[in-house]
Design a protein around this motif. Structure first.
Motif, PDB file in Angstrom:
ATOM      1  N   ASN A   1      12.440 -18.735   7.010  1.00  0.00           N
ATOM      2  CA  ASN A   1      13.565 -19.037   5.514  1.00  0.00           C
ATOM      3  C   ASN A   1      12.922 -18.066   4.605  1.00  0.00           C
ATOM      4  OD1 ASN A   1      16.033 -20.285   4.748  1.00  0.00           O
ATOM      5  ND2 ASN A   1      14.573 -21.799   3.301  1.00  0.00           N
ATOM      6  N   GLU A   2      11.265 -18.593   3.803  1.00  0.00           N
ATOM      7  CA  GLU A   2      11.308 -17.919   3.225  1.00  0.00           C
ATOM      8  C   GLU A   2      11.429 -16.865   2.612  1.00  0.00           C
ATOM      9  OE1 GLU A   2       8.926 -19.379   5.451  1.00  0.00           O
ATOM     10  OE2 GLU A   2       8.556 -20.753   4.661  1.00  0.00           O
ATOM     11  N   ARG A   3      11.102 -14.902   3.871  1.00  0.00           N
ATOM     12  CA  ARG A   3      11.275 -13.998   3.654  1.00  0.00           C
ATOM     13  C   ARG A   3      13.099 -13.666   2.933  1.00  0.00           C
ATOM     14  NH1 ARG A   3       9.282 -10.685   8.044  1.00  0.00           N
ATOM     15  NH2 ARG A   3       7.781 -11.092   6.748  1.00  0.00           N
ATOM     16  N   ARG A   4      14.245 -14.625   4.397  1.00  0.00           N
ATOM     17  CA  ARG A   4      14.981 -14.837   4.198  1.00  0.00           C
ATOM     18  C   ARG A   4      15.764 -15.075   2.833  1.00  0.00           C
ATOM     19  NH1 ARG A   4      20.254 -16.046   7.514  1.00  0.00           N
ATOM     20  NH2 ARG A   4      22.283 -16.645   6.013  1.00  0.00           N
ATOM     21  N   SER A   5      15.073 -15.997   2.239  1.00  0.00           N
ATOM     22  CA  SER A   5      15.221 -16.317   0.931  1.00  0.00           C
ATOM     23  C   SER A   5      14.801 -15.220  -0.390  1.00  0.00           C
ATOM     24  CB  SER A   5      14.375 -18.065   0.822  1.00  0.00           C
ATOM     25  OG  SER A   5      15.270 -19.106   1.411  1.00  0.00           O
TER      26      SER A   5
ATOM     27  N   HIS B   1       4.443   1.500  -0.703  1.00  0.00           N
ATOM     28  CA  HIS B   1       5.110   0.630   0.311  1.00  0.00           C
ATOM     29  C   HIS B   1       3.805  -0.330  -1.077  1.00  0.00           C
ATOM     30  CE1 HIS B   1       6.528   1.793   3.234  1.00  0.00           C
ATOM     31  NE2 HIS B   1       5.734   3.623   2.603  1.00  0.00           N
ATOM     32  N   VAL B   2       4.018  -1.445  -0.602  1.00  0.00           N
ATOM     33  CA  VAL B   2       3.352  -3.095  -1.600  1.00  0.00           C
ATOM     34  C   VAL B   2       2.975  -3.535  -0.637  1.00  0.00           C
ATOM     35  CG1 VAL B   2       3.717  -4.920  -2.708  1.00  0.00           C
ATOM     36  CG2 VAL B   2       5.111  -3.569  -3.009  1.00  0.00           C
ATOM     37  N   GLU B   3       0.912  -4.175  -1.224  1.00  0.00           N
ATOM     38  CA  GLU B   3       0.966  -5.006  -0.025  1.00  0.00           C
ATOM     39  C   GLU B   3       1.575  -6.437  -0.043  1.00  0.00           C
ATOM     40  OE1 GLU B   3      -2.921  -4.688  -1.305  1.00  0.00           O
ATOM     41  OE2 GLU B   3      -3.513  -2.732  -0.929  1.00  0.00           O
ATOM     42  N   GLY B   4       0.965  -6.718   0.995  1.00  0.00           N
ATOM     43  CA  GLY B   4       1.905  -7.851   1.495  1.00  0.00           C
ATOM     44  C   GLY B   4       3.144  -7.711   1.922  1.00  0.00           C
ATOM     45  N   PRO B   5       3.369  -9.172   2.434  1.00  0.00           N
ATOM     46  CA  PRO B   5       5.244  -8.241   2.900  1.00  0.00           C
ATOM     47  C   PRO B   5       6.008  -9.818   1.390  1.00  0.00           C
ATOM     48  CG  PRO B   5       4.042 -11.199   4.062  1.00  0.00           C
ATOM     49  CD  PRO B   5       3.141 -10.260   3.611  1.00  0.00           C
ATOM     50  N   VAL B   6       7.378  -9.403   1.855  1.00  0.00           N
ATOM     51  CA  VAL B   6       8.674  -9.873   0.341  1.00  0.00           C
ATOM     52  C   VAL B   6       7.552 -11.279  -0.136  1.00  0.00           C
ATOM     53  CG1 VAL B   6      10.321 -10.335   1.607  1.00  0.00           C
ATOM     54  CG2 VAL B   6      10.504  -9.760  -0.814  1.00  0.00           C
ATOM     55  N   GLU B   7       8.149 -12.078   0.840  1.00  0.00           N
ATOM     56  CA  GLU B   7       7.949 -13.551   0.581  1.00  0.00           C
ATOM     57  C   GLU B   7       6.897 -14.217  -0.019  1.00  0.00           C
ATOM     58  OE1 GLU B   7       6.638 -13.616   5.188  1.00  0.00           O
ATOM     59  OE2 GLU B   7       7.975 -11.879   3.828  1.00  0.00           O
ATOM     60  N   THR B   8       5.601 -13.126  -0.045  1.00  0.00           N
ATOM     61  CA  THR B   8       4.463 -13.449  -0.816  1.00  0.00           C
ATOM     62  C   THR B   8       4.292 -13.250  -1.971  1.00  0.00           C
ATOM     63  OG1 THR B   8       3.353 -11.843   0.133  1.00  0.00           O
ATOM     64  CG2 THR B   8       3.269 -13.813   1.569  1.00  0.00           C
ATOM     65  N   LEU B   9       5.443 -12.111  -2.515  1.00  0.00           N
ATOM     66  CA  LEU B   9       5.364 -11.881  -3.927  1.00  0.00           C
ATOM     67  C   LEU B   9       5.774 -12.537  -4.592  1.00  0.00           C
ATOM     68  CD1 LEU B   9       5.969  -8.221  -1.578  1.00  0.00           C
ATOM     69  CD2 LEU B   9       3.560  -8.962  -3.217  1.00  0.00           C
ATOM     70  N   PRO B  10       5.215 -12.322  -5.685  1.00  0.00           N
ATOM     71  CA  PRO B  10       6.137 -13.455  -7.217  1.00  0.00           C
ATOM     72  C   PRO B  10       7.577 -12.259  -7.397  1.00  0.00           C
ATOM     73  CG  PRO B  10       4.158 -12.505  -7.650  1.00  0.00           C
ATOM     74  CD  PRO B  10       4.285 -11.416  -6.449  1.00  0.00           C
ATOM     75  N   ASP B  11       8.510 -13.521  -7.439  1.00  0.00           N
ATOM     76  CA  ASP B  11       9.869 -13.000  -7.988  1.00  0.00           C
ATOM     77  C   ASP B  11      10.142 -12.377  -8.913  1.00  0.00           C
ATOM     78  OD1 ASP B  11      10.874 -14.230  -5.137  1.00  0.00           O
ATOM     79  OD2 ASP B  11      11.099 -16.333  -5.604  1.00  0.00           O
ATOM     80  N   ALA B  12       9.179 -12.356  -9.602  1.00  0.00           N
ATOM     81  CA  ALA B  12       9.395 -12.379 -11.265  1.00  0.00           C
ATOM     82  C   ALA B  12       8.614 -10.989 -11.385  1.00  0.00           C
ATOM     83  CB  ALA B  12       8.662 -13.092 -12.404  1.00  0.00           C
ATOM     84  N   SER B  13       7.577 -10.725 -10.667  1.00  0.00           N
ATOM     85  CA  SER B  13       7.896  -8.902 -10.505  1.00  0.00           C
ATOM     86  C   SER B  13       8.207  -8.062  -9.704  1.00  0.00           C
ATOM     87  CB  SER B  13       6.577  -8.888  -9.907  1.00  0.00           C
ATOM     88  OG  SER B  13       5.401  -9.582 -10.850  1.00  0.00           O
TER      89      SER B  13
ATOM     90  N   VAL C   1      13.076  -5.461   7.379  1.00  0.00           N
ATOM     91  CA  VAL C   1      13.119  -6.868   8.443  1.00  0.00           C
ATOM     92  C   VAL C   1      11.715  -7.265   8.696  1.00  0.00           C
ATOM     93  CG1 VAL C   1      14.710  -6.983   9.075  1.00  0.00           C
ATOM     94  CG2 VAL C   1      13.038  -6.164  10.887  1.00  0.00           C
ATOM     95  N   LYS C   2      10.564  -6.686   8.748  1.00  0.00           N
ATOM     96  CA  LYS C   2       8.964  -7.227   8.385  1.00  0.00           C
ATOM     97  C   LYS C   2       8.506  -7.491   6.850  1.00  0.00           C
ATOM     98  CE  LYS C   2       8.190  -3.714  11.992  1.00  0.00           C
ATOM     99  NZ  LYS C   2       7.294  -2.501  12.555  1.00  0.00           N
ATOM    100  N   GLY C   3       9.924  -7.658   6.106  1.00  0.00           N
ATOM    101  CA  GLY C   3       8.984  -7.596   4.881  1.00  0.00           C
ATOM    102  C   GLY C   3       8.230  -7.321   3.920  1.00  0.00           C
ATOM    103  N   GLU C   4       8.499  -5.826   4.750  1.00  0.00           N
ATOM    104  CA  GLU C   4       7.279  -5.063   3.857  1.00  0.00           C
ATOM    105  C   GLU C   4       8.245  -4.065   3.250  1.00  0.00           C
ATOM    106  OE1 GLU C   4       5.590  -3.070   7.968  1.00  0.00           O
ATOM    107  OE2 GLU C   4       6.714  -1.851   7.171  1.00  0.00           O
ATOM    108  N   VAL C   5       7.887  -4.285   1.793  1.00  0.00           N
ATOM    109  CA  VAL C   5       8.589  -3.619   0.277  1.00  0.00           C
ATOM    110  C   VAL C   5       8.164  -1.906  -0.111  1.00  0.00           C
ATOM    111  CG1 VAL C   5       9.051  -3.951  -2.276  1.00  0.00           C
ATOM    112  CG2 VAL C   5       8.678  -6.161  -0.780  1.00  0.00           C
ATOM    113  N   LYS C   6       8.939  -0.573  -0.696  1.00  0.00           N
ATOM    114  CA  LYS C   6       8.612   0.379  -1.302  1.00  0.00           C
ATOM    115  C   LYS C   6       9.345  -0.171  -2.721  1.00  0.00           C
ATOM    116  CE  LYS C   6       9.646   3.459   1.981  1.00  0.00           C
ATOM    117  NZ  LYS C   6      10.112   4.449   2.960  1.00  0.00           N
ATOM    118  N   LEU C   7       8.571   0.670  -3.197  1.00  0.00           N
ATOM    119  CA  LEU C   7       9.220   0.550  -4.910  1.00  0.00           C
ATOM    120  C   LEU C   7       9.136   2.819  -5.332  1.00  0.00           C
ATOM    121  CD1 LEU C   7       7.189  -1.423  -6.629  1.00  0.00           C
ATOM    122  CD2 LEU C   7       9.326  -2.103  -6.038  1.00  0.00           C
TER     123      LEU C   7
END
Length: 139
Positions: free
Chosen positions: A16-20, A108-120, A62-68
């Motif tokens: 649910n954390e990743r979905r949110s 690629h950002v290190e760590g899945p999206v659910e562990t990264l600060p929302d504000a960032s 869907v694996k939570g990997e973020v690309k900027l």
């Protein structure tokens, strides 16, 4: 694959954390005028694009990997000022570590999206959209 399928698959793989986290970023992107689109590829995800040129801002799979992206236009090098300012934002951003820095196109950002600060992440969306507007959509 549609957006709901991507969101469900993200939840299946990351809870649910990743979905949110994905849903919050999709809402924030919409407020900024970005279009969250379903991404292609083997994994699937959401691509955040801005404007009629569909300039790249961020991708999350869907694996939570973020690309900027610091080069929004796929076929043209970004103006140096845009890339430099986005790289500086990333460097100063709390909780965001890029695997290979500085970025020339995307990273690629290190760590899945659910562990990264929302504000960032929402701050990056905002910064990138404002710079894209200034650079590509100046009146």
């Amino acid at each position: 694959m549609d957006k709901l399928t991507v969101i469900r698959k993200a939840e299946e793989l990351g809870g649910n954390e990743r979905r949110s986290a994905l849903e919050r970023l999709m809402i924030e992107a919409r407020k900024l005028g970005c279009e969250p689109e379903v991404g292609g590829g083997r994994v699937g995800g959401i691509n955040f694009r801005f404007g009629s040129l569909r300039l790249a801002v961020m991708d999350i799979n869907v694996k939570g990997e973020v690309k900027l992206y610091v080069q929004p236009h796929p076929n043209k090098a970004a103006p140096a000022e845009l890339s430099e300012r986005l790289n500086q934002y990333i460097k100063d951003c709390e909780g965001i570590n890029i695997k290979t820095f500085p970025l020339s196109c995307y990273g690629h950002v290190e760590g899945p999206v659910e562990t990264l600060p929302d504000a960032s992440l929402s701050g990056y969306l905002n910064e990138a959209v404002q710079l894209i507007k200034q650079t590509y959509y100046r009146s």
